[in-house]
Design an enzyme around this catalytic site. Structure first.
Site, PDB file in Angstrom:
ATOM      1  N   GLU A   1      49.399  39.146  44.824  1.00 16.98           N
ATOM      2  CA  GLU A   1      48.824  38.253  43.822  1.00 16.98           C
ATOM      3  C   GLU A   1      48.059  38.993  42.720  1.00 16.98           C
ATOM      4  O   GLU A   1      48.229  38.674  41.532  1.00 16.98           O
ATOM      5  CB  GLU A   1      47.943  37.211  44.524  1.00 16.98           C
ATOM      6  CG  GLU A   1      48.764  36.244  45.366  1.00 16.98           C
ATOM      7  CD  GLU A   1      47.966  35.515  46.422  1.00 16.98           C
ATOM      8  OE1 GLU A   1      46.731  35.701  46.460  1.00 16.98           O
ATOM      9  OE2 GLU A   1      48.572  34.767  47.208  1.00 16.98           O
TER      10      GLU A   1
ATOM     11  N   ASP B   1      53.725  30.961  43.378  1.00 10.95           N
ATOM     12  CA  ASP B   1      52.410  31.315  43.911  1.00 10.95           C
ATOM     13  C   ASP B   1      52.105  30.340  45.036  1.00 10.95           C
ATOM     14  O   ASP B   1      51.681  29.217  44.790  1.00 10.95           O
ATOM     15  CB  ASP B   1      51.364  31.215  42.797  1.00 10.95           C
ATOM     16  CG  ASP B   1      49.936  31.373  43.320  1.00 10.95           C
ATOM     17  OD1 ASP B   1      49.771  31.873  44.448  1.00 10.95           O
ATOM     18  OD2 ASP B   1      48.993  30.993  42.592  1.00 10.95           O
TER      19      ASP B   1
ATOM     20  N   LYS C   1      48.868  28.785  55.062  1.00  7.54           N
ATOM     21  CA  LYS C   1      49.138  30.166  54.648  1.00  7.54           C
ATOM     22  C   LYS C   1      48.364  31.163  55.512  1.00  7.54           C
ATOM     23  O   LYS C   1      48.851  32.257  55.800  1.00  7.54           O
ATOM     24  CB  LYS C   1      48.763  30.319  53.178  1.00  7.54           C
ATOM     25  CG  LYS C   1      48.828  31.723  52.630  1.00  7.54           C
ATOM     26  CD  LYS C   1      48.424  31.705  51.154  1.00  7.54           C
ATOM     27  CE  LYS C   1      48.368  33.084  50.562  1.00  7.54           C
ATOM     28  NZ  LYS C   1      47.994  33.050  49.130  1.00  7.54           N
TER      29      LYS C   1
ATOM     30  N   ASP D   1      40.794  38.628  43.209  1.00 12.86           N
ATOM     31  CA  ASP D   1      41.512  37.379  43.500  1.00 12.86           C
ATOM     32  C   ASP D   1      40.815  36.664  44.652  1.00 12.86           C
ATOM     33  O   ASP D   1      41.031  36.987  45.815  1.00 12.86           O
ATOM     34  CB  ASP D   1      42.966  37.691  43.843  1.00 12.86           C
ATOM     35  CG  ASP D   1      43.798  36.425  44.042  1.00 12.86           C
ATOM     36  OD1 ASP D   1      43.232  35.321  43.933  1.00 12.86           O
ATOM     37  OD2 ASP D   1      45.005  36.549  44.300  1.00 12.86           O
TER      38      ASP D   1
END
Length: 841
Positions: free
Chosen positions: A481, A342, A404, A504
Site C-alpha cells: 500500500e 485497494d 483482512k 499508512d
C-alpha cells in the site's frame, strides 16, 4: 441549449453551533462526477465549496441570471438548513451566525426569487438540508399542484424543487447514522445511484425525467430512513423535464421489468431472466426474437460463470449459430482495463487507468469506497458493503468485518453447518467490488493488481491472492500500500528526485515505507519523465490501526455507562457494536472539532448514553498508541541508514491518518507538515498505475519493491540462518551450502521461517522441505545447496539440491503451505557447511 449545474457544498462552519458536514464535500464529488459524464448527464458542472454568505448569494444569482431560455439548470445545495421563529427557512453559509440568521444566513425566498426571475424554462432545484420540505411547501402555495406530466415532451416554463426532508431529519446522516461520516447523504446517494446505474429510468425508455428521479429518490430514502420524507413541488410545468440518459438501457421490444432484472446484481435473478428469454425466443414477432437474442448474448458474457454458462447453453441449444462477442469482451482481448484494488480493513476501492489518468470507480451507490463488510442472511444470501453494515446490529453473529486482518491465519467459522474461512469471505467482498466496477466500466474484469500492507508476511499475501482466485480473478501483481501511494504521488510530482516516507495508518494495520523517487529525462519509448520508485526500507505494525483508537473510546464509554448505571455491556454484542459505531463517529468528528457529543439512545435496559469527549481527553486515552507510531518510523530510518532531515516529504495514507495527532507527530519529528492529498484514493490509484505498467499501457513508471521480512531456515542449534535479509530488493535469488549433522544421515528437513529473531522459535514458520536419498557419509561431508528465489509478487520458491547426486526437492510458499508446516525432526536436521574442505571420513 446548455446543460448547466451549480453545486454548493458547505462542510466547514465558523459558528460552533453548526456541526461539520464532511458528507457535503463528498456530495459534490460524487454528484459532479456522474452529472458531467456525457453519456449520462452531460452537464457543465460548477462546484462551490465552503461558501460564505456573500459568495453563496453571488454564485446563485450569477447562475440564474446568465442562463438562456432553452438552458436546463440544475441547482444542488448541500448544507445545513435552519428555521427562525417565523418558520422561515434559512440556508447556512460557512460564516452564518446561528443567533443572527436574518442578517448572515441565506433566506430561502432569495432562492425562490432567483428561480422565478430566470429566463430558463427548465429549472430543477435539489435541497439537501434540514427543514428543506418547508421551503417546497411554501413555494407550492404560490404555484401548481404536486404533479408533473411525464408523458409529453417538455413545453412551458417549468420549476421543480426536490428536497431531502420535511423536518429536522438529519438529511446528511449516513446509513450508519453518522453525521460526520465522509460520504454523501442518503438523499444524494439516491440521486447518484439512480443516474449512475440507470435505475431511476423507471419506464426503461432510455431517459430519466425529473419526475422519475423524484419517485426513485423517494423510494430509496424511505427504504433506508422511513422517518425522512423527500418532497417535490412543481410550478408552471407542462410536460417532462429530461435530466439524464440511461447509459445502460436503450429502447427495447422486451418487457421493461425483464430488461431491468437482467441488470440485477443478484445472479439468481439474472438466471431467472434466462428462463423467460427461452419463451421469448419462440415468439412469432421477429423484433421480439431479435431483442431476446441480443439480451441473451449479453448474458452469455456475464461475469458470473454460472449465468454465462447457462446463457451459452441456451444459445447453442436453440441453434442460434456463432455467439457474437460483445465489444467489452473484444476490448478485454486487446488488453482490457488496468484495474487496481485497494482491499482495506475498513473500506475498499477499485481504480482504473484510462489514457494517461487514473480514476476511482463508483460502487452501486455512487460512492468511491465500499465498506469491507460481508453478511450472510438467513436465506443464505450474501450482503456486502453498506447493506451488510446496515444490518450488523441485528445480525451480528453472521456479519463479518475487518476480515483482512484474519487472512493467512487459518481462521474459520461455521454458519448453518457451512465452514467459512477468512479467504472465503474476502473472496465474496472482492467479487462484489469487481461486479460494481464492471457495471461502471460496462466491461468484464478478470485480471487485477492488489495491494497489501507493507508489513504483511508471505502467508497473508498469498491468502489474499487465494481470495482473489475464489472471486474468479487472476492477480497480476501484489503491491504494498505505501508503494502504491508513492506511485500515485510520483506520477503527478514532476522531476525532482526525492526521498519520501509513506505512513499508512488504515483501519487495522500501520505501515511505514521509505521510498526513493527518481525521474529520468524523456526517452524514445516513454513520453514524459520516467518515474523510478525504489523501496529503501519497510517496517510496520500489523496490530495497530484506526480500530484501536475506536476501541479506546468504546472502552471509555463502557466504563462511564457502568459507573452511571451499574450495567456491564461487555457481554451484549448488539450494544458493543452500537458503541463501536458511536466511537468511530466521535473519532471522525474530533478530527475537525475540539469536542463532540456522543449519544446512543436506549443502549441497554431502556437507558441511554450521553457523554461529551474533548480532543484533548481523546488524545490522552490514546497516547500510548501514538507512541507505537514512532517505532516503525525509527526502524526504516535505521535500516536504510537515512537521517530524518534527508526525508523530503512525508505522505499520509489511510483514513485513520486524518487524526490531527498523527499530523502533529509528523510535524514534531520533521519540522514540516505532512501531505494528506492521497487520502483516501492514493492506494487504489497507485495500484491501477502498476496494473497499467504490467499491461504496457504506461511505460513511464518503474517500481523496485523490497521484501519486508528476513527469510531463512532453522539449523540444528535452534538458531535462524538468514538467506534473504529484510528490505532486500525483489525479485531476488540467493543460495547457500548446508550439510548433515549426523553420520550416515540420509535425509534432512529444511524448516523455512520468516522473522528477525536469532532464536528461530520466536519467528514464524512458513514451510518444510524434506530432502531424501542423501548418500551415507560422515556428518559435514554432504553438500546441500539451499536456494531462495523470490519473484516480484513476493512468492517464494525454496529448493534443496544434493550436489552429489542431483536430487532436488522444492516448495512454493503459499497460504496453504504456511498453514501446513511439519514438526521439527531432530534426526533429519541441517547444519551450516563449515568453511574449508569437508572433514575426512
Amino acid at each position: 441549449m446548455a446543460r448547466r449545474c451549480l453545486i454548493i457544498a458547505n462542510q466547514h462552519y465558523q459558528d460552533p453551533g453548526f456541526a461539520e458536514l464532511p458528507g457535503a464535500a463528498e456530495d459534490a464529488v460524487a454528484l459532479s462526477d456522474v452529472l458531467a459524464q456525457t453519456d449520462i448527464g452531460g452537464f457543465e458542472v460548477t462546484v462551490v465549496r465552503d461558501a460564505g454568505a456573500l459568495a453563496f448569494r453571488r454564485s446563485i444569482e450569477s447562475f440564474f441570471q446568465h442562463a438562456d431560455r432553452e438552458d436546463l439548470l440544475w441547482l444542488h445545495l448541500s448544507c445545513h438548513g435552519m428555521k427562525n421563529r417565523d418558520n422561515r427557512l434559512f440556508l447556512v453559509a460557512t460564516d452564518t451566525e446561528r443567533d443572527f440568521l436574518a442578517s448572515t444566513g441565506i433566506d430561502s425566498t432569495f432562492i425562490s426569487d432567483q428561480v422565478e426571475s430566470s429566463r430558463s424554462r427548465q429549472v430543477v432545484v435539489f435541497l439537501d438540508c434540514c427543514y428543506s420540505g418547508a421551503y417546497s411547501r411554501g413555494l407550492r402555495t404560490r404555484s401548481a399542484a404536486d404533479s408533473v406530466d411525464v408523458a409529453e415532451a417538455f413545453d412551458g416554463k417549468g420549476r421543480i424543487v426536490i428536497t431531502a426532508s420535511n423536518a429536522l431529519q438529519f438529511s446528511h446522516e449516513s446509513m450508519t447514522t453518522s453525521r460526520a461520516a465522509a460520504q454523501p447523504s442518503i438523499f444524494t446517494q439516491a440521486i447518484v445511484q439512480g443516474l449512475a446505474t440507470g435505475d431511476a429510468d423507471l419506464d426503461l425508455d432510455g431517459r430519466i425525467s425529473a419526475g422519475e428521479l423524484y419517485d426513485y429518490i423517494y423510494r430509496e430514502v424511505r427504504t433506508q430512513l422511513p422517518n425522512q420524507t423527500p418532497t417535490r413541488s412543481v410550478s408552471s410545468a407542462e410536460g417532462t423535464i429530461l435530466l439524464a440518459h440511461n447509459a445502460r438501457v436503450g429502447a427495447s421490444k422486451l418487457p421493461a421489468e425483464l430488461v431491468k432484472t437482467s441488470l440485477s446484481p443478484l445472479g439468481w435473478q439474472r438466471i431467472g431472466v434466462l428462463h423467460e428469454l427461452e419463451n421469448l425466443l419462440g415468439s412469432r414477432r421477429e423484433d421480439i426474437r431479435r431483442a431476446a437474442e441480443d439480451l441473451l448474448a449479453q448474458l452469455a458474457a456475464d461475469p458470473d460463470r454460472t449465468v454465462s454458462a447457462q446463457a451459452r447453453a441456451l444459445w447453442f441449444g436453440r441453434g442460434l449459430g456463432e455467439l457474437p462477442v460483445p465489444a467489452a469482451v473484444e476490448s478485454w482481448a486487446d488488453g482490457g482495463h488496468p484495474i487496481g484494488i485497494d482491499f482495506g480493513t475498513t473500506n475498499s476501492a477499485v481504480a482504473v487507468y484510462v489514457g494517461d489518468e487514473c480514476r476511482v470507480l463508483p460502487n452501486e451507490f455512487g460512492n468511491r469506497t465500499t465498506p469491507s463488510v460481508a453478511a450472510l442472511t438467513a436465506d443464505g444470501d450474501w450482503l456486502v458493503g453498506e447493506r451488510a453494515k446496515n444490518q450488523a446490529v441485528t445480525n451480528a453473529a453472521r456479519t463479518f468485518s475487518a476480515i483482512k486482518l484474519r487472512l493467512g491465519s487459518g481462521w474459520s467459522t461455521e454458519v448453518d453447518g457451512r465452514r467459512l474461512t477468512a479467504e472465503d469471505i474476502a473472496g465474496v467482498i472482492l467479487r462484489h467490488l469487481v461486479r460494481d466496477a464492471e457495471r461502471a466500466l460496462q466491461a468484464g474484469i478478470h485480471q487485477v493488481t492488489l495491494t497489501v500492507p507493507a508489513y504483511f508476511g508471505l502467508p497473508e499475501r498469498r491468502a489474499l491472492v487465494e481470495s482473489a482466485e475464489k472471486a474468479g480473478l487472476t492477480v497480476q501483481r501484489v503491491l504494498t500500500e505505501p508503494n502504491a501511494a508513492a506511485l500515485a504521488y510520483g506520477l503527478a510530482k514532476g522531476t525532482d528526485e526525492q526521498i519520501v516516507m509513506v505512513l499508512d495508518l488504515g483501519g487495522g494495520t500501520f505501515d511505514v515505507s521509505l521510498i526513493e523517487l527518481g525521474f529520468s529525462p524523456d526517452r524514445p519509448d516513454s513520453p514524459g519523465n520516467l518515474v523510478i520508485a525504489s523501496v529503501l526500507a519497510t517496517s510496520g505494525d500489523n496490530h495497530l490501526g484506526g480500530e484501536d483508537w475506536d476501541t479506546r473510546i468504546a472502552d471509555w464509554l463502557m466504563t462511564r455507562f457502568e459507573t452511571a448505571h451499574g450495567i456491564d455491556l461487555r457481554a451484549d454484542a448488539a450494544a458493543l457494536r452500537r458503541l463501536r459505531e458511536a466511537a468511530e463517529r466521535a473519532k471522525i468528528e474530533l478530527s475537525a472539532a475540539r469536542q463532540t457529543a456522543i449519544s446512543v439512545p436506549y443502549l441497554a435496559a431502556g437507558l441511554s448514553l450521553d457523554e461529551q469527549l474533548s480532543r484533548g481527553h481523546f488524545e490522552h486515552l490514546t497516547a500510548d498508541l501514538l507512541t507505537r507510531i514512532k517505532i516503525p518510523i525509527e526502524a526504516v530510518l535505521r535500516d536504510s541508514g537515512t537521517a530524518l532531515e534527508d526525508v523530503d516529504e512525508v505522505l499520509l495514507v489511510g483514513g485513520a491518518s486524518r487524526m490531527p495527532a498523527i499530523g502533529g507527530l509528523v510535524t514534531e519529528l520533521t519540522g514540516t507538515a505532512p501531505r494528506r492529498g492521497l487520502i483516501p484514493d492514493g492506494v487504489a490509484l497507485g495500484a491501477s498505475i502498476q496494473a497499467a505498467v504490467l499491461r504496457g499501457h504506461a511505460r513511464d513508471t518503474l517500481l523496485s519493491d523490497a521484501v519486508p521480512w528476513s527469510l531463512g531456515i532453522r539449523i540444528q542449534d535452534g538458531t535462524f540462518a538468514k538467506l534473504i535479509e529484510r528490505n532486500t530488493t525483489i525479485p531476488t535469488k540467493r543460495s547457500e551450502l548446508f550439510t548433515t549433522v549426523e553420520d550416515n544421515q540420509t535425509s534432512l528437513q529444511l524448516h523455512v521461517f520468516q522473522g528477525e529473531e536469532d532464536d528461530v522459535s520466536r519467528n514464524l514458520q512458513l514451510a518444510t522441505v524434506t530432502l531424501t536419498g542423501i548418500e551415507r557419509a560422515r556428518r559435514g561431508v554432504p553438500r546441500i545447496e539451499v536456494t531462495f528465489d523470490i519473484d516480484a509478487n513476493t512468492t517464494v520458491h525454496v529448493t534443496a539440491k544434493d550436489l552429489a547426486n542431483g536430487n532436488v526437492k522444492w516448495v512454493v510458499i503459499d497460504a496453504e503451505a504456511a498453514r501446513a508446516v511439519a514438526l521439527f525432526d531432530p534426526h533429519a536436521a541441517v547444519a551450516r557447511l563449515a568453511s574449508g574442505p569437508p572433514p575426512k571420513l
